[in-house]
Scaffold this motif. Structure first.
Motif, short mmCIF file in Angstrom:
data_model
loop_
_atom_site.label_atom_id
_atom_site.label_comp_id
_atom_site.label_asym_id
_atom_site.label_seq_id
_atom_site.Cartn_x
_atom_site.Cartn_y
_atom_site.Cartn_z
N ASP A 153 -5.54 -4.95 1.99
CA ASP A 153 -5.43 -3.49 1.27
C ASP A 153 -3.98 -3.06 0.83
N ILE A 154 -3.45 -4.27 0.40
CA ILE A 154 -1.84 -3.95 0.27
C ILE A 154 -1.61 -3.04 -1.00
N GLY A 155 -2.55 -3.02 -1.84
CA GLY A 155 -2.25 -2.11 -2.80
C GLY A 155 -2.46 -0.69 -2.28
N VAL A 156 -3.41 -0.29 -1.64
CA VAL A 156 -3.72 1.09 -0.89
C VAL A 156 -2.45 1.43 -0.03
N LYS A 157 -2.10 0.43 0.63
CA LYS A 157 -0.96 0.59 1.77
C LYS A 157 0.45 0.77 1.21
N THR A 158 0.69 0.24 -0.13
CA THR A 158 1.76 0.56 -1.20
C THR A 158 1.73 2.03 -1.27
N VAL A 159 0.63 2.54 -1.79
CA VAL A 159 0.46 3.92 -2.17
C VAL A 159 0.87 4.81 -0.99
N ALA A 160 0.12 4.50 0.25
CA ALA A 160 0.53 5.29 1.39
C ALA A 160 1.99 5.28 1.72
N LYS A 161 2.81 4.19 1.55
CA LYS A 161 4.10 4.21 1.76
C LYS A 161 5.04 5.10 0.77
N MET A 162 4.43 5.08 -0.54
CA MET A 162 5.00 5.80 -1.52
C MET A 162 4.63 7.35 -1.00
N ILE A 163 3.70 7.71 -0.81
CA ILE A 163 3.45 9.06 -0.31
C ILE A 163 4.02 9.43 0.88
N SER A 164 4.10 8.55 1.96
CA SER A 164 5.00 9.15 3.11
C SER A 164 6.51 8.87 3.20
N HIS A 165 6.78 8.05 2.41
CA HIS A 165 8.36 7.76 2.39
C HIS A 165 9.01 8.90 1.38
N PHE A 166 8.19 8.91 0.17
CA PHE A 166 8.98 9.61 -1.41
C PHE A 166 8.17 10.84 -1.64
N ASN A 167 7.21 11.06 -0.51
CA ASN A 167 6.44 12.45 -1.12
C ASN A 167 5.76 12.48 -2.33
N CYS A 168 5.37 11.29 -2.75
CA CYS A 168 4.53 11.19 -4.16
C CYS A 168 3.31 11.55 -3.92
N SER A 169 2.44 11.82 -4.87
CA SER A 169 1.18 12.35 -4.76
C SER A 169 0.33 11.39 -5.80
N VAL A 170 -0.92 11.09 -5.08
CA VAL A 170 -1.80 10.31 -5.80
C VAL A 170 -2.23 10.75 -7.20
N ASN A 171 -2.14 11.93 -7.43
CA ASN A 171 -2.31 12.68 -8.77
C ASN A 171 -1.21 12.17 -9.82
N ASP A 172 -0.39 11.88 -9.39
CA ASP A 172 0.94 11.52 -10.35
C ASP A 172 1.11 10.07 -10.44
N ILE A 173 0.49 8.88 -9.66
CA ILE A 173 0.85 7.50 -9.38
C ILE A 173 0.02 7.00 -10.63
N GLN A 174 0.56 6.16 -11.43
CA GLN A 174 -0.04 5.31 -12.39
C GLN A 174 -0.05 4.00 -11.90
#
Ligand SMILES: [Zn+2]
Length: 271
Positions: A153-174
């Motif tokens: 799940d490296i892709g999913v875990k990368t998104v999770a880290k973008m969210i936890s560390h940078f406050n990113c949102s799944v709605n904004d990630i391309q």
């Protein structure tokens, strides 16, 4: 609709998403021609760890970064060990692994940054590059996802880290899932297919039975995993090109029996 296409600058062809470029996100996936390397590495081999002449690889890297107007001295590379380890790169990571494989970020398969002019690079011959871009928070990432990375799940875990560390949102990630070995060529044995079914029980159409084993659709598996965590379907761009079918264009580890070069996936914030 966001699209990828093949572009050419000077004599170098590469795959890119023009819409991201227009938003100040340099991004490309190199092909195999118009470099300095010889023999099985001919000619645009971008990786230092495969036994090619280091000077040729460095010249290839410089040439590619130059046509994109990126600073080669800032290039960040990681070791790539088919893990699910992800590194957040800050300015201390600048230039790691650019000229020497031993200096690449150890034991890591995905890189994330919010710092401009810090090009992140990973290298490929059949595995899939997954590019990430949050346009609101201006955070980018690249993940190396072969079959092992997909299972982990490296892709999913990368998104999770973008969210936890940078406050990113799944709605904004391309997301851009680049070229790799597609389901026309990626045949696996029954034992691994069983593992895939166990890991992704509800995913649709990822395995196709063959006489001896199964064909596994890796990009589709990564796509469904990302949809499941809330990435929007319209924000996932797929490149259907198969590296194993098109060795005229790409290096392919499987097709060339492990004796070949690597393409580079590069992404960088320009500002
Ligand atoms: Zn194929």
């Amino acid at each position: 609709m966001i699209k990828w296409l093949e572009e050419k600058q000077q004599d170098i062809n590469y795959i890119t998403i023009p819409e991201w470029q227009e938003e100040g996100i340099a991004n490309l996936f190199t092909l195999r021609h118009s470099g300095n390397s010889e023999g099985v590495f001919a000619s645009l081999n971008m990786a230092l760890h495969v036994g090619d002449n280091a000077e040729d690889v460095i010249n290839n890297r410089k040439k590619v970064l130059d046509i994109c107007d990126l600073n080669f001295a800032n290039l960040v590379c990681c070791e790539q060990v088919h893990s699910d380890s992800i590194c957040i790169v800050d300015s201390a990571g600048r230039g790691k692994g650019a000229t020497c494989f031993k200096e690449a970020i150890k034991g890591t398969d995905a890189l994330i940054t919010s710092i401009p002019n810090l090009p992140l690079a990973t290298f490929y011959a059949d595995c899939f590059p997954i590019y990430f871009y949050d346009k609101v928070h201006r955070v980018i990432a690249i993940a190396h996802s072969g079959w092992k990375g997909t299972i982990k799940d490296i892709g999913v875990k990368t998104v999770a880290k973008m969210i936890s560390h940078f406050n990113c949102s799944v709605n904004d990630i391309q997301v851009f899932i680049g070229p790799g070995i597609q389901n026309c060529c990626f045949e696996i044995n029954k034992g691994l297919a069983k593992e895939v079914l166990y890991k992704f029980p509800h995913f649709k159409g990822i395995l196709l039975a063959r006489e001896k084993g199964f064909l596994w659709d890796l990009p589709n598996t990564n796509r469904q995993a990302l949809l499941k965590i809330g990435i929007k379907a319209e924000n996932i761009i797929m490149c259907p090109l198969c590296t194993s079918c098109h060795t005229d264009k790409f290096f392919s580890y499987r097709k060339e029996n492990g004796n070949t070069g690597r393409m580079a996936a590069i992404i960088s914030l320009r500002y």
